[in-house]
Scaffold this motif. Sequence first.
Motif, PDB file in Angstrom:
ATOM      1  N   VAL A   1       0.878  -1.179   0.000  1.00 34.40           N
ATOM      2  CA  VAL A   1       0.000   0.000   0.000  1.00 34.40           C
ATOM      3  C   VAL A   1       0.909   1.221   0.000  1.00 34.40           C
ATOM      4  O   VAL A   1       1.884   1.273   0.758  1.00 34.40           O
ATOM      5  N   THR A   2       0.656   2.168  -0.892  1.00 30.88           N
ATOM      6  CA  THR A   2       1.454   3.390  -0.933  1.00 30.88           C
ATOM      7  C   THR A   2       0.585   4.581  -0.532  1.00 30.88           C
ATOM      8  O   THR A   2      -0.639   4.525  -0.646  1.00 30.88           O
ATOM      9  N   GLN A   3       1.240   5.654  -0.096  1.00 35.59           N
ATOM     10  CA  GLN A   3       0.495   6.848   0.296  1.00 35.59           C
ATOM     11  C   GLN A   3       1.173   8.106  -0.235  1.00 35.59           C
ATOM     12  O   GLN A   3       2.377   8.132  -0.440  1.00 35.59           O
ATOM     13  N   TRP A   4       0.411   9.125  -0.462  1.00 37.85           N
ATOM     14  CA  TRP A   4       0.802  10.467  -0.907  1.00 37.85           C
ATOM     15  C   TRP A   4       1.275  10.544  -2.354  1.00 37.85           C
ATOM     16  O   TRP A   4       0.674  11.238  -3.149  1.00 37.85           O
ATOM     17  N   ASN A   5       2.393   9.874  -2.705  1.00 38.29           N
ATOM     18  CA  ASN A   5       3.012  10.158  -4.005  1.00 38.29           C
ATOM     19  C   ASN A   5       2.821   9.035  -5.016  1.00 38.29           C
ATOM     20  O   ASN A   5       3.180   7.885  -4.763  1.00 38.29           O
ATOM     21  N   LYS A   6       2.280   9.396  -6.182  1.00 38.59           N
ATOM     22  CA  LYS A   6       2.079   8.444  -7.269  1.00 38.59           C
ATOM     23  C   LYS A   6       1.986   9.253  -8.563  1.00 38.59           C
ATOM     24  O   LYS A   6       1.277  10.246  -8.612  1.00 38.59           O
ATOM     25  N   PRO A   7       2.710   8.826  -9.618  1.00 39.70           N
ATOM     26  CA  PRO A   7       2.535   9.525 -10.892  1.00 39.70           C
ATOM     27  C   PRO A   7       1.102   9.329 -11.376  1.00 39.70           C
ATOM     28  O   PRO A   7       0.553   8.229 -11.251  1.00 39.70           O
ATOM     29  N   SER A   8       0.501  10.370 -11.958  1.00 43.19           N
ATOM     30  CA  SER A   8      -0.929  10.276 -12.266  1.00 43.19           C
ATOM     31  C   SER A   8      -1.222   9.273 -13.378  1.00 43.19           C
ATOM     32  O   SER A   8      -2.318   8.744 -13.467  1.00 43.19           O
TER      33      SER A   8
END
Lengths: 315, 363
Positions: free
Chosen positions: B134-141
């Motif tokens: 699970v990732t949070q905050w930052n992700k390329p759109s």
Amino acid sequence: MSLRDAGPPIALVVIFGIFAVLSPDFRTVGNVQNIMDAAAVLAVVTCGITFVLMMGSIDLSAPGVMGASAIAVALLVANNRNGNDLGLLGVLVAIGLGAALGCLSGVALVGLKVPSFMTTLGVSAVGLGIATLMFSGVQPNISDEMLHGWAVNRFLGLAYLTWIAMGCVLVGWLIQRYSRLGRYAYAIGGAEEVLALSGVRVAPFKVAVFTLAGSFYGLAGVMVTSQLSAGLVQAGKGYDFAAITAAVVGGTLLTGGRGGVLHSAVGVLLVIVLTNGLVQIGVSPYWQGGVQGLIVVAAVSAAVIPQRRRNQVTK
Amino acid sequence: MKFTSRPTAVVLGLTLAAAALAGCSEEASGGGGTDGGSEASACAPEDVTLVGQVRNESNPYEASWLDGGDAFAEQMGLEQQRLTYDGDSTKQQEQITQLLAGNTDCLVMNILPNGDSDTLPIVEGAQEAGAFLVTQWNKPSDVNVEDYSQWLSHITYDGVDSGQQIGDALAEAIGGSGGIIALQGILDTGAAKDRFAGLEASLEANPEVELLDQQTANFSRDEALAVTKTLLTKHGDKVKGIWAANDDMALGALAALEQAGRTDVAVVGIDAVPDALTAIEDGTMTATVSSDGPWQGGIGLAIGYCVATGELSVDDIAAEDRAWFAEQFLITADNVADFSAPAVDEADFACDNVFSRSQGAIS
């Protein structure tokens, strides 16, 4: 001051004049006080780094040393984390911690023969580690009236911190001008081999210079804590390169042997006037970084024209 | 180097053989996990490894995130492995690579990628190794969570919304009209852009409020102090409020106001760090917005834990829950007491409740 050293002060006057013409907000007494106050911490850091640069070494340890001393002083004076209330003694211990870390840089440099670039980077990491350990997840906020007062109380229109910074510049200048430590720092930067061949033991002086620089950074960490009323691990973030920039802008050579505390003080004012002036004349924040960089490069190249042949940094 | 003794060679050979065998068996089980779907190889609860990774523990918000992860782990009778990478992307990737080189069958990772571009390598690593991520905050759109079976969910917060919320709170605090100054974050980050867009939206809704000046203080308390001092000398008494894109800068602005002897200026920020909450309690600060760090630390592990133990299947997670905005809370003097002692609510982490704070899919 010889003609060769006149470049940076002239640049300072010119830039100050340009901003004063462009912005009525810039030329107020209040703003000049603000510039002096804003220069205080950077001036103290630059004082320390100048001695190291004079020897032809480099020092990147300021962020770690400042972080460690900032947290240390916040935990030693009256604060919200523990019952300590050591007051001025706490400040001295924090400066002592800075000196000890500086000494560590120096010892690693002369003892292990690791370049100053690496030892000081390592010591910075050590300092940040110590700071993070002491921080342990909870922000220490100071309630010590004296330390807090340094940032708030004023004498002749300037914050106490600004007077402390001026005191540091004076002390730094006296050390540089009249003590053996200061004279040898110059000589080491100019021609270390000659000094060694004439029977001077260079190593202890190198360690002493780094220790002196460390204590200046320690004091700077204390000053940041006073300003923010809180001990921050990141108290010294960015001050290493800001101070090197200020020293170089002021005419201290990275190769050593030239410049000094007064030169650096001029450099600090140049950098701060630039930061302040660009905000006052309303340059968009999106442009500021780039514009600032251009002016710094222009100022340095104008300032070093008289000594271009000697300026080995241009290669 | 030269090995002269025969025993050394024998030991070395045996070690190599053992390593090769271990590698084979690991690959076999890992491969089974990826293509067989996660519920096929459901983990026993006690076999689950929980990892939380943030930038550093010297930041109160991120420290509280890891504490929330610990609280969840304790609830499950497990322990969370706390990782920090000092905001260094390379270091983050190295830590992830090391993690994924170990036993990844029941590995659950709750990660704060350093920047947008750091997310993809982490995702692809987890996908290949069969770890639950699970990732949070930052992700390329342009990267789509639904394209991956091991990347369970991406959680973020609507920065436009938080910027607007504190903008409105600030407008209210200064009585609906007057001059304000804005302190922006690091200009090339999504958070700074979105939050400032929120302020602009708030300014449109409050036409009497005038933005006198906007500068960046790079999310730093120290820089905010200097910038605010300069802006206060520039605009003087016209400044009625200060909008800061995070609490650190708001606290720097408060220090500058104190040093300038000003008590008539309202200050707002975002993040709900402990010092800001104290300032709101004292009445020196007006408002902040909380993303609830302890909940973030727990929820990522909870989602991963539920899928790893088979209580939740990736295929059953609704498309709008794969990448979503979580709820955030405006904190003012009225409700600050509820937030001053950060705690986690066990019910939030129950497998049928992990998406309860969703405010909708990331558009």
